[in-house]
Design an enzyme around this catalytic site. Structure first.
Site, mmCIF file in Angstrom:
data_model
loop_
_atom_site.group_PDB
_atom_site.id
_atom_site.type_symbol
_atom_site.label_atom_id
_atom_site.label_comp_id
_atom_site.label_asym_id
_atom_site.label_seq_id
_atom_site.Cartn_x
_atom_site.Cartn_y
_atom_site.Cartn_z
ATOM 1 C CE LYS A 182 41.888 40.141 41.660
ATOM 2 N NZ LYS A 182 42.762 39.034 41.288
ATOM 3 C CG ASP A 218 47.711 36.668 36.668
ATOM 4 O OD1 ASP A 218 48.514 37.587 36.434
ATOM 5 O OD2 ASP A 218 46.481 36.841 36.755
#
Length: 491
Positions: A182, A218
């Site tokens: 990312k 997550d």
């Protein structure tokens, strides 16, 4: 709703009358022929499920894990919420160019979890590409500001840390960064324990402290945030930009972690399913182009067929092919349609929601269209999203059937906590997935519960459960040998 799963090639005539009354049936059959590879029969979906089951067993094995495409990572989360959790917790959610700090209060009496406040903090480009020390000092400084604003500096609170980068978790509070993604490339972090680096940054400041840190994936956060609301929830699933799932596995089957008793949450990392070539027979020519032109060719094969990062590009490639074959837009391709990733995944949801949206989007893409073109584009979108939902159902069916078999039950009733924009925003996705689950896991009754802030509240709940278990463990230790002691007193 009529989807690609309902339109076999031999039914071109009915397809023609429903969708393409203004074009020849031959053209209609040509469109169907190009979409046919995306239509997976129930038998093929069951095959996919069987392959995943074998990969999951391989991933759990002590000696086979290293060559498994589905990594089945232990999370060291050993229980789901039971409703007795309580207290104040911090949550730190780092997964992109911004990170969040939250203060969450869990109230046992009211059986609710309340986000007291939160703060969004930006990470400048120079820090994303700087040293690890600079990054964690920046995080510690923002955390300090937040604690000041909440008058929490005097308290030493436990914290859940959602760190959405590839890590190898060693304990609930120890996680080694495998590689940055990312756009991050901070030096001195890969191969290091990120919890240790965060604690060191906090100690360098010296103006506050935290009592403990629980590392949270997550997907696990999604399961735990739903698990507090519904204590039958033991599976977490994300279908958004990426896709993943976790579930509660029997400890005796987790060969890479010592201990036989109880359960542990396993982060499947099912996005990597097929990276060993096991899904080659269902990959279309369009899937292969998406993979070849991605930033990570050969990796995350399953994810590239399912998730929001790739669905729009698959549709664009199909539309390009149909246009080149003069089955769409009179054979005229616009510059926008020719450009990679211009057809956003959100367009799929919008187009399936109504033809008026399709007309507006096609105009914005610089295409000259008629009503039949708009209908064909909608059919393409339905075909791609339907395949995604059905593949996801095949994978989820593997998990629920495994839980049922682990417990020796003829029938299983359970809840799946779900998050992700594809599942939540698409008008038909959840219905399509649940319909397929009915056929693929007939012995399981599944309830789906949409997560509320899995990476925030869910992270806090992981910490709350870990704290509850630690307290119960201490109480058990204190009671060990109590009868012997009483006997001594009496004698």
């Amino acid at each position: 709703m009529i989807t690609s799963s309902c339109i076999p090639v031999q039914q071109c005539a009915s397809y023609c009358s429903l969708f393409l009354e203004d074009k020849s049936c031959m053209s209609a059959c040509e469109v169907v022929k190009h979409l046919e590879p995306f239509r997976l029969s129930l038998e093929k979906l069951k095959e996919v499920s069987t392959r995943l089951r074998k990969d999951m067993i391989r991933g759990l094995g002590k000696h086979t894990h290293h060559r498994a495409a589905v990594k089945m990572l232990p999370t060291f989360v050993r229980a789901t919420p039971d409703g007795t959790e309580k207290g104040d917790f911090l949550a730190l959610d780092l997964g992109g160019t911004n990170f969040r700090v939250l203060h969450v209060r869990v109230m046992e009496e009211e059986q609710k979890m309340v986000k007291m406040d939160s703060q969004l903090c930006a990470i400048p480009q120079e820090i994303m590409l700087g040293t690890g020390e600079q990054l964690f000092d920046h995080i510690a400084a923002c955390l300090s500001e937040f604690l000041d604003s909440q008058n929490l500096k005097g308290q030493t609170l436990p914290m859940g840390f959602t760190f959405s980068f590839p890590c190898e978790q060693k304990e609930i509070d120890k996680s080694i960064l495998i590689r940055w993604t990312k756009g991050f490339n901070c030096s001195g972090v890969e191969g290091e324990d990120v919890v240790k680096l965060l604690k060191e940054a906090i100690h360098r400041r010296g103006d506050y402290d935290i009592s403990s840190v629980a590392m949270v994936n997550d997907t696990v956060g999604t399961m735990m945030s739903c698990g507090y609301r519904d204590q039958t929830c033991e599976i977490g699933m994300i279908i958004g930009t990426g896709t993943n799932a976790c579930y509660m596995e029997e400890m005796k089957n987790v060969k890479r972690v010592e201990g036989e008793d109880g359960q542990m949450c396993i982060n499947t990392e099912w996005g990597g399913f097929g990276d060993d070539g096991s899904l080659e027979d269902i990959l279309t020519e369009f899937d292969k182009v998406v993979d070849r032109t991605s930033i990570n060719p050969g990796v995350h094969t399953f994810e590239k067929m399912i998730s929001g990062m790739y669905l729009g590009e698959i549709v664009r490639l199909v539309l390009m092919k149909l246009t080149e074959k003069k089955l769409l837009f009179k054979g005229e391709v616009s510059e926008a349609l020719r450009t990679k990733e211009t057809f956003e995944t959100k367009f799929i949801s919008m187009i399936e929601d109504g033809l008026e949206n399709a007309k507006k989007i096609l105009t914005e893409l610089g295409l000259t269209w008629d009503l039949v073109d708009a209908r064909v584009v909608r059919l393409v979108c339905e075909t791609i999203s339907s395949r995604s939902a059905r593949l996801c159902a095949a994978a989820l069916a593997t998990i629920v059937d495994r839980i049922r078999a682990n417990r020796g039950l003829p029938h299983l009733k359970t809840t799946v906590g779900v998050d992700g924009t594809v599942y939540k925003k698409h008008p038909n996705y959840s219905d399509e997935l649940q319909k397929a689950m009915h056929f693929l896991a007939p012995d399981c009754k599944i309830k789906f519960l949409v997560s509320e802030d899995g990476s925030g509240k869910g992270a806090a709940m992981v910490t709350a459960v870990a704290q509850r278990l630690a307290l119960q463990s201490r109480l058990l230790e204190e009671s060990d040998g109590e009868e012997d002691e009483e006997e001594k007193v009496r004698s």
